[in-house]
Design a protein around this motif. Structure first.
Motif, PDB file in Angstrom:
ATOM      1  N   SER A  34       0.831  -1.202   0.000  1.00  0.00           N
ATOM      2  CA  SER A  34       0.000   0.000   0.000  1.00  0.00           C
ATOM      3  C   SER A  34       0.865   1.252   0.000  1.00  0.00           C
ATOM      4  O   SER A  34       0.554   2.247  -0.671  1.00  0.00           O
ATOM      5  CB  SER A  34      -0.924  -0.012   1.232  1.00  0.00           C
ATOM      6  N   GLY A  35       1.962   1.215   0.756  1.00  0.00           N
ATOM      7  CA  GLY A  35       2.853   2.382   0.800  1.00  0.00           C
ATOM      8  C   GLY A  35       3.474   2.678  -0.557  1.00  0.00           C
ATOM      9  O   GLY A  35       3.538   3.833  -0.993  1.00  0.00           O
ATOM     10  N   MET A  36       3.936   1.621  -1.255  1.00  0.00           N
ATOM     11  CA  MET A  36       4.538   1.818  -2.560  1.00  0.00           C
ATOM     12  C   MET A  36       3.519   2.321  -3.574  1.00  0.00           C
ATOM     13  O   MET A  36       3.792   3.232  -4.374  1.00  0.00           O
ATOM     14  CB  MET A  36       5.160   0.511  -3.069  1.00  0.00           C
ATOM     15  N   VAL A  37       2.288   1.734  -3.505  1.00  0.00           N
ATOM     16  CA  VAL A  37       1.245   2.170  -4.434  1.00  0.00           C
ATOM     17  C   VAL A  37       0.873   3.627  -4.179  1.00  0.00           C
ATOM     18  O   VAL A  37       0.696   4.426  -5.111  1.00  0.00           O
ATOM     19  CB  VAL A  37       0.015   1.251  -4.320  1.00  0.00           C
ATOM     20  N   GLN A  38       0.782   3.995  -2.895  1.00  0.00           N
ATOM     21  CA  GLN A  38       0.422   5.368  -2.559  1.00  0.00           C
ATOM     22  C   GLN A  38       1.510   6.352  -3.023  1.00  0.00           C
ATOM     23  O   GLN A  38       1.224   7.412  -3.590  1.00  0.00           O
ATOM     24  CB  GLN A  38       0.199   5.498  -1.048  1.00  0.00           C
ATOM     25  N   ASN A  39       2.772   5.990  -2.774  1.00  0.00           N
ATOM     26  CA  ASN A  39       3.883   6.858  -3.217  1.00  0.00           C
ATOM     27  C   ASN A  39       3.924   6.980  -4.729  1.00  0.00           C
ATOM     28  O   ASN A  39       4.142   8.059  -5.282  1.00  0.00           O
ATOM     29  CB  ASN A  39       5.213   6.303  -2.710  1.00  0.00           C
ATOM     30  N   LEU A  40       3.712   5.829  -5.418  1.00  0.00           N
ATOM     31  CA  LEU A  40       3.704   5.856  -6.871  1.00  0.00           C
ATOM     32  C   LEU A  40       2.569   6.719  -7.397  1.00  0.00           C
ATOM     33  O   LEU A  40       2.734   7.505  -8.342  1.00  0.00           O
ATOM     34  CB  LEU A  40       3.597   4.440  -7.425  1.00  0.00           C
ATOM     35  N   SER A  41       1.406   6.615  -6.776  1.00  0.00           N
ATOM     36  CA  SER A  41       0.261   7.420  -7.186  1.00  0.00           C
ATOM     37  C   SER A  41       0.555   8.903  -7.009  1.00  0.00           C
ATOM     38  O   SER A  41       0.246   9.717  -7.885  1.00  0.00           O
ATOM     39  CB  SER A  41      -0.975   7.014  -6.375  1.00  0.00           C
ATOM     40  N   ASP A  42       1.166   9.260  -5.878  1.00  0.00           N
ATOM     41  CA  ASP A  42       1.492  10.677  -5.638  1.00  0.00           C
ATOM     42  C   ASP A  42       2.506  11.191  -6.662  1.00  0.00           C
ATOM     43  O   ASP A  42       2.379  12.316  -7.185  1.00  0.00           O
ATOM     44  CB  ASP A  42       2.040  10.851  -4.226  1.00  0.00           C
ATOM     45  N   VAL A  43       3.535  10.373  -6.941  1.00  0.00           N
ATOM     46  CA  VAL A  43       4.574  10.801  -7.881  1.00  0.00           C
ATOM     47  C   VAL A  43       4.000  10.963  -9.275  1.00  0.00           C
ATOM     48  O   VAL A  43       4.288  11.953  -9.986  1.00  0.00           O
ATOM     49  CB  VAL A  43       5.751   9.809  -7.886  1.00  0.00           C
ATOM     50  N   LEU A  44       3.144  10.015  -9.715  1.00  0.00           N
ATOM     51  CA  LEU A  44       2.546  10.114 -11.045  1.00  0.00           C
ATOM     52  C   LEU A  44       1.621  11.314 -11.152  1.00  0.00           C
ATOM     53  O   LEU A  44       1.617  12.035 -12.154  1.00  0.00           O
ATOM     54  CB  LEU A  44       1.776   8.824 -11.369  1.00  0.00           C
ATOM     55  N   LYS A  45       0.835  11.531 -10.126  1.00  0.00           N
ATOM     56  CA  LYS A  45      -0.084  12.670 -10.147  1.00  0.00           C
ATOM     57  C   LYS A  45       0.702  13.977 -10.218  1.00  0.00           C
ATOM     58  O   LYS A  45       0.330  14.915 -10.940  1.00  0.00           O
ATOM     59  CB  LYS A  45      -0.957  12.647  -8.887  1.00  0.00           C
TER      60      LYS A  45
END
Length: 497
Positions: free
Chosen positions: A321-332
């Motif tokens: 979940s942490g990696m997905v959340q960080n990836l989502s923030d970086v992509l956004k």
């Protein structure tokens, strides 16, 4: 010296006297031989007038030497009423086989203390002065004469024959021992200026005619060019076909006509191109609206994966979940409008999200240290400034090192500037590699390696111009350091402006 002079005046002959005579003779020869205008020189003493020194022959006797008509004049200088020096012109011969020749003789008294003891005599060749005079730029009929102290002529030179009836310009110069007179005919003196004046007037007259002819032709030529330009402007104003005249591009008029024709023709082509571009623009606008769906679909999918991972693990706090959340923030963040203003604080947050993802991937092989000056975080920054540089440090530095590596991100405020430094203790680069990297980030186009580094450098130059400083330092097997200096711009000031 006085002792030597007394020895030379004594009767008889001794080795000491011979030595002194040789010394005087050596001195006399040095002076006569080193000066081309001196024929010979004598030294005579009042007490022994029948013997004297000759520069090129040594000691001579009055009964055996031919040139003796100077002795009486030399002995007369012993009288205090006569001058210290005297110059005369005389006729003599030095050897029996020679013919008589004119010579200028200069006498000067030798003193021992205050008492006169002898005379130095120098014989000067008038022919030497004749050669010098021939080199001077004298006018025809000019005469130069030199006089001694008594007003007697000792030298005279004339270029050509003197005019019998004519006026002369007379110039007199007086010195301590000599005086000179130069006499120049007025007719010759002003002959050259008069000739030059006539030639100058003729040249001016011819040039005036030439200027008038050139002016007429130029005006006529320019008038025709202006008529052509006027015709082009009239045709363009009426919407008529522009005359396609062949004009040679030789001057500003030809250039102007050529450019006007080219622009008017290009204007018609531009109208057609605008219609085509408008159609393409509408098509691209539809494609852009459709492309906006993809990022939103990606964000929604990542959120779904995040909630599914949380449901399966039974916790919101897990690595997936942490990696997905960080990836989502970086992509956004990376897909948002690049022109939106951001602070360094925001840029730092998304850079930390990226680092968290990479640390999950490389576990304990990479350590990242943050050295942040909080005063610097309020400054306006540039999107995606830190992330490409951190990625460069990981993939070109730390990743290639077999042991664990450390990356240090340091942000400092330095008065009116912000200093950003990303350094690693990875493999580093050799001097040749470093020079090649510096060269490639300056070049146009994209390279296969160090794409992020070149991208950041180009965007910094576009964003800050010459106020940005960008430097790379590296040492083989030690590490690499990238330092950037940008202006400090408070976000509040940016919003107010």
């Amino acid at each position: 010296k006085s002792g030597q002079l007394e020895l030379l005046q004594e009767e008889g002959y001794s080795s000491e006297r011979k030595a002194v005579e040789q010394e005087f003779l050596y001195y006399l020869q040095n002076h006569t031989n080193s000066r081309p205008y001196i024929h010979s020189g004598y030294v005579a003493f009042f007490e022994t007038p029948d013997r004297f020194l000759v520069s090129n022959l040594g000691v001579q006797d009055i009964n055996s030497y031919h040139d003796i008509n100077w002795i009486d004049t030399a002995m007369s200088l012993r009288d205090k009423r006569n001058p210290e020096a005297l110059t005369v012109r005389r006729t003599t011969r030095f050897f029996s086989f020679e013919e008589n020749q004119e010579i200028i003789t200069v006498f000067r008294i030798i003193r021992s203390g205050i008492h006169p003891v002898g005379v130095v005599v120098l014989n000067i060749k008038p022919s030497y002065f004749d050669s010098l005079m021939r080199r001077l730029l004298l006018v025809e009929g000019q005469t130069i004469e030199i006089y001694n102290e008594q007003g007697e002529t000792i030298y005279s030179y004339s270029k050509g024959a003197m005019l019998e009836n004519g006026d002369y310009l007379k110039v007199v110069e007086k010195g301590s021992m000599f005086s000179s007179v130069s006499m120049t005919p007025y007719a010759q003196l002003f002959k050259l200026p008069i000739q030059l004046s006539k030639i100058l007037l003729l040249v001016i007259f011819l040039l005036s005619i030439l200027v008038l002819v050139i002016t007429y032709l130029d005006v006529r030529w320019n008038t025709r060019r202006l008529e052509v330009i006027s015709g082009i402007l009239d045709a363009a104003a009426k919407g008529e076909t522009i005359p396609r005249r062949i004009v040679r591009r030789e001057d500003e008029y030809g250039y102007l006509i050529e450019e006007m024709i080219r622009l008017f023709v290009a204007n018609e082509e531009t109208k057609i191109q605008l219609i085509e571009k408008k159609s393409k623009f509408n098509e691209l606008e539809l494609m852009a609206l459709q492309a906006q769906i993809n990022p939103h679909f990606l964000f929604n999918t990542l959120e779904t994966i995040n909630w599914e991972a949380s449901r399966l693990t039974g916790s919101l706090q897990n690595n997936i979940s942490g990696m997905v959340q960080n990836l989502s923030d970086v992509l956004k963040y990376s897909l948002s409008n690049p022109s939106d203003p951001v602070t360094l604080k925001e840029e730092l947050y998304y850079a930390q999200c990226y680092v968290a993802i990479q640390q999950q991937r490389y576990s304990d092989t990479i350590e990242v240290l943050w050295d942040i000056d909080q005063e610097a975080l309020s400054s306006k920054g540039m999107k995606l400034l830190l992330q490409p540089l951190i990625e460069n440090a990981i993939y070109h530095g730390a990743k290639e090192k077999e042991a664990s590596s450390t990356i240090v991100i340091r942000i400092r405020r330095l008065d009116e500037f912000i200093s950003l430094c990303i350094s690693d203790n990875g493999t580093g680069m050799k001097a040749e590699q470093l020079a090649m990297v510096k060269l490639r980030i300056e070049e146009e186009g994209m390279e296969e390696s160090h794409i992020g580094l070149k991208n950041v450098y180009k965007r910094l130059k576009l964003h800050y111009g010459d106020s940005v400083q960008f430097s790379i330092d590296s040492e083989w097997r030690v590490g690499t350091s990238i330092t950037i200096l940008i202006p400090y711009i408070p976000m509040s000031d940016e919003h107010n402006s």
